[in-house]
Design a protein around this motif. Structure first.
Motif, PDB file in Angstrom:
ATOM      1  N   ASN A  92       0.817  -1.223   0.000  1.00 51.88           N
ATOM      2  CA  ASN A  92       0.000   0.000   0.000  1.00 51.88           C
ATOM      3  C   ASN A  92       0.847   1.269   0.000  1.00 51.88           C
ATOM      4  O   ASN A  92       0.291   2.367  -0.017  1.00 51.88           O
ATOM      5  CB  ASN A  92      -0.878   0.022   1.247  1.00 51.88           C
ATOM      6  CG  ASN A  92      -0.026  -0.044   2.508  1.00 51.88           C
ATOM      7  OD1 ASN A  92       0.815  -0.948   2.644  1.00 51.88           O
ATOM      8  ND2 ASN A  92      -0.174   0.896   3.414  1.00 51.88           N
ATOM      9  N   PHE A 125      -3.094  -1.963  -6.186  1.00 52.37           N
ATOM     10  CA  PHE A 125      -3.785  -1.262  -5.101  1.00 52.37           C
ATOM     11  C   PHE A 125      -4.789  -0.246  -5.638  1.00 52.37           C
ATOM     12  O   PHE A 125      -5.952  -0.220  -5.226  1.00 52.37           O
ATOM     13  CB  PHE A 125      -2.743  -0.559  -4.207  1.00 52.37           C
ATOM     14  CG  PHE A 125      -3.324   0.071  -2.987  1.00 52.37           C
ATOM     15  CD1 PHE A 125      -3.454  -0.650  -1.815  1.00 52.37           C
ATOM     16  CD2 PHE A 125      -3.745   1.398  -2.990  1.00 52.37           C
ATOM     17  CE1 PHE A 125      -4.001  -0.067  -0.674  1.00 52.37           C
ATOM     18  CE2 PHE A 125      -4.286   1.987  -1.867  1.00 52.37           C
ATOM     19  CZ  PHE A 125      -4.412   1.246  -0.703  1.00 52.37           C
ATOM     20  N   ARG A 163     -11.061   2.894   1.401  1.00 49.34           N
ATOM     21  CA  ARG A 163      -9.905   2.102   0.946  1.00 49.34           C
ATOM     22  C   ARG A 163      -9.153   1.393   2.074  1.00 49.34           C
ATOM     23  O   ARG A 163      -8.499   0.376   1.861  1.00 49.34           O
ATOM     24  CB  ARG A 163      -8.926   2.995   0.178  1.00 49.34           C
ATOM     25  CG  ARG A 163      -8.279   4.073   1.049  1.00 49.34           C
ATOM     26  CD  ARG A 163      -7.542   5.089   0.204  1.00 49.34           C
ATOM     27  NE  ARG A 163      -6.870   6.106   0.991  1.00 49.34           N
ATOM     28  CZ  ARG A 163      -7.438   7.222   1.413  1.00 49.34           C
ATOM     29  NH1 ARG A 163      -8.708   7.459   1.133  1.00 49.34           N
ATOM     30  NH2 ARG A 163      -6.753   8.098   2.107  1.00 49.34           N
ATOM     31  N   CYS A 164      -9.220   1.939   3.284  1.00 49.35           N
ATOM     32  CA  CYS A 164      -8.423   1.366   4.387  1.00 49.35           C
ATOM     33  C   CYS A 164      -8.846  -0.075   4.686  1.00 49.35           C
ATOM     34  O   CYS A 164      -7.999  -0.887   5.092  1.00 49.35           O
ATOM     35  CB  CYS A 164      -8.537   2.225   5.642  1.00 49.35           C
ATOM     36  SG  CYS A 164      -7.937   3.909   5.373  1.00 49.35           S
ATOM     37  N   CYS A 217      -6.933  -2.190   2.420  1.00 44.09           N
ATOM     38  CA  CYS A 217      -5.509  -2.067   2.787  1.00 44.09           C
ATOM     39  C   CYS A 217      -5.172  -2.924   4.018  1.00 44.09           C
ATOM     40  O   CYS A 217      -4.163  -3.624   4.049  1.00 44.09           O
ATOM     41  CB  CYS A 217      -5.234  -0.589   3.054  1.00 44.09           C
ATOM     42  SG  CYS A 217      -3.540  -0.206   3.422  1.00 44.09           S
ATOM     43  N   GLN A 276      -5.587   5.185  13.091  1.00 45.69           N
ATOM     44  CA  GLN A 276      -6.125   4.027  12.373  1.00 45.69           C
ATOM     45  C   GLN A 276      -7.419   3.556  13.031  1.00 45.69           C
ATOM     46  O   GLN A 276      -7.670   3.853  14.207  1.00 45.69           O
ATOM     47  CB  GLN A 276      -5.104   2.872  12.373  1.00 45.69           C
ATOM     48  CG  GLN A 276      -3.784   3.196  11.699  1.00 45.69           C
ATOM     49  CD  GLN A 276      -3.878   3.343  10.178  1.00 45.69           C
ATOM     50  OE1 GLN A 276      -4.933   3.176   9.574  1.00 45.69           O
ATOM     51  NE2 GLN A 276      -2.760   3.679   9.558  1.00 45.69           N
ATOM     52  N   CYS A 306       0.384   8.445   5.635  1.00 48.26           N
ATOM     53  CA  CYS A 306       0.098   7.058   6.000  1.00 48.26           C
ATOM     54  C   CYS A 306       0.770   6.058   5.061  1.00 48.26           C
ATOM     55  O   CYS A 306       1.424   5.120   5.505  1.00 48.26           O
ATOM     56  CB  CYS A 306      -1.413   6.857   6.030  1.00 48.26           C
ATOM     57  SG  CYS A 306      -1.886   5.282   6.739  1.00 48.26           S
ATOM     58  N   GLY A 307       0.593   6.253   3.738  1.00 40.45           N
ATOM     59  CA  GLY A 307       1.257   5.300   2.838  1.00 40.45           C
ATOM     60  C   GLY A 307       0.802   5.355   1.394  1.00 40.45           C
ATOM     61  O   GLY A 307       1.609   5.441   0.480  1.00 40.45           O
ATOM     62  N   CYS A 308      -0.512   5.290   1.168  1.00 41.65           N
ATOM     63  CA  CYS A 308      -1.000   5.231  -0.220  1.00 41.65           C
ATOM     64  C   CYS A 308      -0.973   6.621  -0.856  1.00 41.65           C
ATOM     65  O   CYS A 308      -0.879   7.635  -0.162  1.00 41.65           O
ATOM     66  CB  CYS A 308      -2.415   4.661  -0.252  1.00 41.65           C
ATOM     67  SG  CYS A 308      -3.625   5.642   0.641  1.00 41.65           S
ATOM     68  N   SER A 351      -3.434   9.099   0.575  1.00 41.34           N
ATOM     69  CA  SER A 351      -3.063   9.747   1.844  1.00 41.34           C
ATOM     70  C   SER A 351      -1.994  10.809   1.610  1.00 41.34           C
ATOM     71  O   SER A 351      -1.911  11.797   2.340  1.00 41.34           O
ATOM     72  CB  SER A 351      -2.603   8.717   2.887  1.00 41.34           C
ATOM     73  OG  SER A 351      -1.475   7.979   2.455  1.00 41.34           O
TER      74      SER A 351
END
Ligand code: SF4
Length: 187
Positions: free
Chosen positions: A36, A72, A83-84, A87, A117, A164-166, A169
């Protein structure tokens, strides 16, 4: 049988989790699987920081290397606000599968160190993966140690990510700037 396979989202988040587990007498094996995280330079920075940190502190680490921007985005583009869930599921499913395959009693994740989260959802998804593979999911609320862990990570000079990562985000991170630029250039 090995005790615990700990999915690790990044080195800074692992600091508080590993400290709490150590106090409980648990020495986990770390597990990197985070398709992700985008773009690639960010993915690489987080992965390599964890590899270096694990070596430094003597943490056993399993690396499942998969950079997954296209897969992804294809999976979540129809429902970006939710989306989370996808993920979490992708990462916890692979952690549970690996825990079973490699003979661990249980698995868990550092995701629950973050107060940002969705802990209830992570727990639900973790338990579903546990049932699917027949290996225990352990929910730990690491969040009370989040600030302390981040501070220790800074002191250890770990690479600290800014989102966060994607890619979504990453966009969220710059939302104010994007709006400001729009206002300035589209007057
Ligand atoms: S915001 Fe974070 S948890 Fe949610 S989909 Fe993006 S990387 Fe995954």
């Amino acid at each position: 049988m090995r005790e615990l396979l700990l999915h690790i989202c990044c080195a800074p988040c692992s600091v508080a989790c590993l400290a709490q587990l150590a106090e409980e007498g648990i020495t986990p094996t770390g597990f990197w699987y985070n398709p992700n995280i985008h773009p690639y330079q960010e993915y690489k920075a987080r992965r390599d920081t964890l590899i270096d940190y694990a070596q430094k502190i003597g943490l056993d680490l399993i690396i499942r290397d998969e950079y997954g921007l296209q897969k992804f985005t294809k999976a979540v583009s129809g429902d970006i606000p939710n989306r989370c869930a996808y993920c979490y599921a992708v990462r916890l499913d692979e952690t549970a599968r690996t825990a079973k395959e490699q003979g661990f009693k249980a698995f868990s994740t550092t995701l629950t160190v973050s107060p940002y989260q969705n802990h209830d959802l992570i727990r639900k998804i973790g338990e579903k993966a546990a049932e699917k593979y027949g290996v225990e999911f352990r929910y730990y609320d690491f969040a009370p140690r989040f600030r302390e862990g981040q501070q220790k990570a800074r002191e250890a000079e770990l690479y600290m990510q800014k989102y966060c990562g994607c890619i979504y985000s990453e966009e969220d991170r710059y939302q104010k700037q994007i709006q400001k630029d729009r206002d300035q250039f589209n007057q």
